[in-house]
Design a protein around this motif. Structure first.
Motif, short mmCIF file in Angstrom:
data_model
loop_
_atom_site.label_atom_id
_atom_site.label_comp_id
_atom_site.label_asym_id
_atom_site.label_seq_id
_atom_site.Cartn_x
_atom_site.Cartn_y
_atom_site.Cartn_z
N ALA A 18 0.80 -1.22 0.00
CA ALA A 18 0.00 0.00 0.00
C ALA A 18 0.84 1.27 0.00
O ALA A 18 0.37 2.31 -0.46
N THR A 19 2.06 1.21 0.50
CA THR A 19 2.85 2.43 0.68
C THR A 19 4.08 2.50 -0.20
O THR A 19 4.73 3.56 -0.24
N ALA A 20 4.46 1.42 -0.88
CA ALA A 20 5.68 1.46 -1.70
C ALA A 20 5.51 2.41 -2.87
O ALA A 20 4.40 2.65 -3.37
N ASP A 21 6.63 2.98 -3.30
CA ASP A 21 6.59 3.92 -4.42
C ASP A 21 6.22 3.21 -5.72
O ASP A 21 5.52 3.77 -6.57
N THR A 22 6.72 2.00 -5.88
CA THR A 22 6.44 1.23 -7.09
C THR A 22 5.77 -0.08 -6.71
O THR A 22 6.27 -0.82 -5.85
N ALA A 23 4.62 -0.36 -7.32
CA ALA A 23 3.90 -1.60 -7.02
C ALA A 23 4.53 -2.75 -7.79
O ALA A 23 4.68 -2.71 -9.00
N GLY A 24 4.90 -3.78 -7.08
CA GLY A 24 5.51 -4.95 -7.71
C GLY A 24 5.45 -6.15 -6.80
O GLY A 24 5.08 -6.06 -5.61
N LEU A 25 5.81 -7.29 -7.34
CA LEU A 25 5.74 -8.54 -6.60
C LEU A 25 7.04 -8.86 -5.88
O LEU A 25 7.05 -9.72 -4.98
N THR A 26 8.12 -8.19 -6.24
CA THR A 26 9.42 -8.51 -5.65
C THR A 26 9.45 -8.29 -4.13
O THR A 26 9.95 -9.16 -3.40
N PRO A 27 8.94 -7.17 -3.59
CA PRO A 27 8.95 -7.03 -2.13
C PRO A 27 8.17 -8.14 -1.42
O PRO A 27 8.56 -8.58 -0.33
N LEU A 28 7.09 -8.60 -2.03
CA LEU A 28 6.31 -9.67 -1.40
C LEU A 28 7.09 -10.99 -1.37
O LEU A 28 6.96 -11.77 -0.41
N LEU A 29 7.89 -11.23 -2.39
CA LEU A 29 8.70 -12.45 -2.39
C LEU A 29 9.75 -12.40 -1.29
O LEU A 29 10.00 -13.41 -0.59
N TYR A 30 10.36 -11.25 -1.09
CA TYR A 30 11.34 -11.12 -0.01
C TYR A 30 10.67 -11.28 1.37
O TYR A 30 11.22 -11.91 2.27
N VAL A 31 9.49 -10.71 1.51
CA VAL A 31 8.76 -10.84 2.78
C VAL A 31 8.39 -12.30 3.04
O VAL A 31 8.51 -12.80 4.16
N THR A 32 7.96 -12.98 2.00
CA THR A 32 7.60 -14.40 2.16
C THR A 32 8.83 -15.23 2.54
O THR A 32 8.74 -16.12 3.42
N LEU A 33 9.95 -14.98 1.90
CA LEU A 33 11.18 -15.70 2.23
C LEU A 33 11.60 -15.44 3.67
O LEU A 33 11.99 -16.37 4.39
N GLY A 34 11.53 -14.18 4.10
CA GLY A 34 11.88 -13.88 5.49
C GLY A 34 10.95 -14.54 6.48
O GLY A 34 11.38 -15.05 7.52
N GLY A 35 9.65 -14.55 6.18
CA GLY A 35 8.72 -15.23 7.07
C GLY A 35 8.94 -16.73 7.12
O GLY A 35 8.81 -17.36 8.18
N PHE A 36 9.34 -17.31 5.99
CA PHE A 36 9.62 -18.76 5.98
C PHE A 36 10.83 -19.09 6.83
O PHE A 36 10.81 -20.05 7.61
N VAL A 37 11.88 -18.30 6.72
CA VAL A 37 13.08 -18.53 7.55
C VAL A 37 12.76 -18.36 9.02
O VAL A 37 13.18 -19.18 9.87
N ALA A 38 12.00 -17.32 9.36
CA ALA A 38 11.63 -17.12 10.76
C ALA A 38 10.78 -18.26 11.29
O ALA A 38 10.93 -18.69 12.44
N SER A 39 9.90 -18.79 10.46
CA SER A 39 9.07 -19.93 10.88
C SER A 39 9.92 -21.16 11.12
O SER A 39 9.71 -21.90 12.09
N MET A 40 10.89 -21.41 10.24
CA MET A 40 11.76 -22.57 10.43
C MET A 40 12.58 -22.45 11.72
O MET A 40 12.78 -23.43 12.44
N ILE A 41 13.02 -21.25 12.02
CA ILE A 41 13.77 -21.05 13.27
C ILE A 41 12.86 -21.29 14.47
O ILE A 41 13.26 -21.93 15.46
N GLY A 42 11.64 -20.80 14.41
CA GLY A 42 10.72 -21.01 15.52
C GLY A 42 10.34 -22.46 15.71
O GLY A 42 10.06 -22.89 16.84
N GLN A 43 10.34 -23.24 14.64
CA GLN A 43 9.99 -24.66 14.75
C GLN A 43 11.17 -25.53 15.20
O GLN A 43 10.99 -26.72 15.44
N ALA A 44 12.36 -24.96 15.30
CA ALA A 44 13.55 -25.74 15.63
C ALA A 44 13.87 -25.74 17.12
O ALA A 44 14.84 -26.38 17.53
N PHE A 45 13.07 -25.06 17.93
CA PHE A 45 13.40 -24.97 19.36
C PHE A 45 13.06 -26.27 20.09
O PHE A 45 13.88 -26.81 20.83
#
Length: 336
Positions: free
Chosen positions: A141-168
């Motif tokens: 909603a706030t980015a200067d340019t609308a695109g799918l690339t920021p969403l891919l980076y956010v998804t990748l970061g969320g996946f890594v964080a989820s894997m770390i949380g599941q490893a405890f």
């Protein structure tokens, strides 16, 4: 003592062989042939074979609940209407309300998908996915340019964080190798509901989302209503769905979007509207069917069923998520 009388036809070895050939059932002469071996008497078994019983065991036919089918179709229609209204009312300065509505849908889908797929450390995974969806809505909603690339980076970061949380915890860590696909699927489903915001900021995006929601919503509604009235022929005995509803839903969704394409501005036309609506309708119906088959597999495996509310909302929510992803691809590969 009587003298032995001479025999005209002496009994020799050749005669013994001839008798043996004429009487094959008699035991052979000799030390071990005098008394025939005791052979176990064969009696036909009166008990049926267990394997035969399993092989010819009747398959339980799951009944179709008409009221439930109508309720699921109504939910899909309401979701489509909410998304269409949000798409038509959004603009350069009013993206925040649309982002809030989509974030609410993300939370509903996250609840349903987490309960249905049961990933390791479910609460941690759900929390990370919720934060990922919120960040995705804010960036779209706030980015200067609308695109799918920021969403891919956010998804990748969320996946890594989820894997770390599941490893405890050890019990969760042992399941990571088999369940990482489930975690990624949940994150992709959540982030997919950010795509309408991205498309609404692009020239053809608003019309494409409109066509997608009409096609997917009508397909799910008609398919479920048909199942309530005429759920035949059955797709599978364990799945309470009929093939007539699936085909009719896809046809109605495609016809409606073909007409809608004739009412929209270029580059839309009846053909492009029909293709976009058909892809969205088929994607929504296939996801809805996949959820039904997944629940049938859980039931046959003896696992506990998913909570009823999450079980019935998972199909439409996942169908719209996949429809948004397909629509984004069509906008950039087919409509442009």
């Amino acid at each position: 003592m009587f003298p032995t009388m001479p025999q005209d036809d002496p009994w020799d070895a050749d005669a013994s062989r001839d008798v043996a050939r004429l009487n094959p059932g008699r035991p052979k002469a000799g030390m071990y042939g005098a008394v025939p071996d005791d052979e176990p008497e064969e009696h036909p078994s009166s008990e049926p074979d267990a394997e035969g019983e399993d092989e010819f065991e009747e398959i339980e036919v799951v009944p179709v609940r008409a009221k439930l089918s109508v309720a699921i179709g109504g939910f899909a229609a309401l979701l489509a209407i909410a998304l269409i209204i949000g798409t038509l009312t959004t603009g350069p300065d009013v993206r925040t309300p649309y982002a809030i509505v989509l974030f609410g849908v993300q939370l509903i889908g996250l609840l349903a998908w987490t309960m249905a797929l049961n990933p390791p450390a479910a609460s941690v995974t759900a929390g990370v996915a919720g934060v990922t969806g919120l960040i995705g809505c804010y960036l779209a909603a706030t980015a200067d340019t609308a695109g799918l690339t920021p969403l891919l980076y956010v998804t990748l970061g969320g996946f890594v964080a989820s894997m770390i949380g599941q490893a405890f915890r050890a019990e969760d860590r042992h399941r990571i190798g088999d369940s990482w696909r489930t975690t990624l699927l949940i994150l992709l489903g959540v982030v997919a509901y950010v795509i309408p915001i991205v498309l609404s900021r692009q020239p053809l995006g608003t019309q494409a989302i409109l066509v997608c929601c009409v096609g997917a919503g009508l397909a799910l509604l008609v398919a479920r209503l048909t199942d309530a009235v005429f759920p035949k022929p059955r797709i599978a005995a364990q799945v309470p769905r009929g093939a007539a509803g699936v085909v009719l839903g896809a046809m109605v969704g495609t016809f409606a979007t073909a007409w809608l394409g004739s009412q929209l501005v270029l580059p839309f036309n009846p053909a492009k509207g029909a293709v976009t609506g058909l892809v969205a309708a088929v994607a929504a119906i296939l996801v809805d069917l996949a959820v039904n088959f997944g629940e049938a597999g859980r039931r046959l495996a003896g696992e506990a069923p998913t909570f009823w509310l999450a079980r019935h909302m998972t199909g439409p929510l996942g169908g719209f998520a996949l429809g948004f992803a397909c629509t984004y691809a069509l906008v950039h590969l087919y409509l442009t």
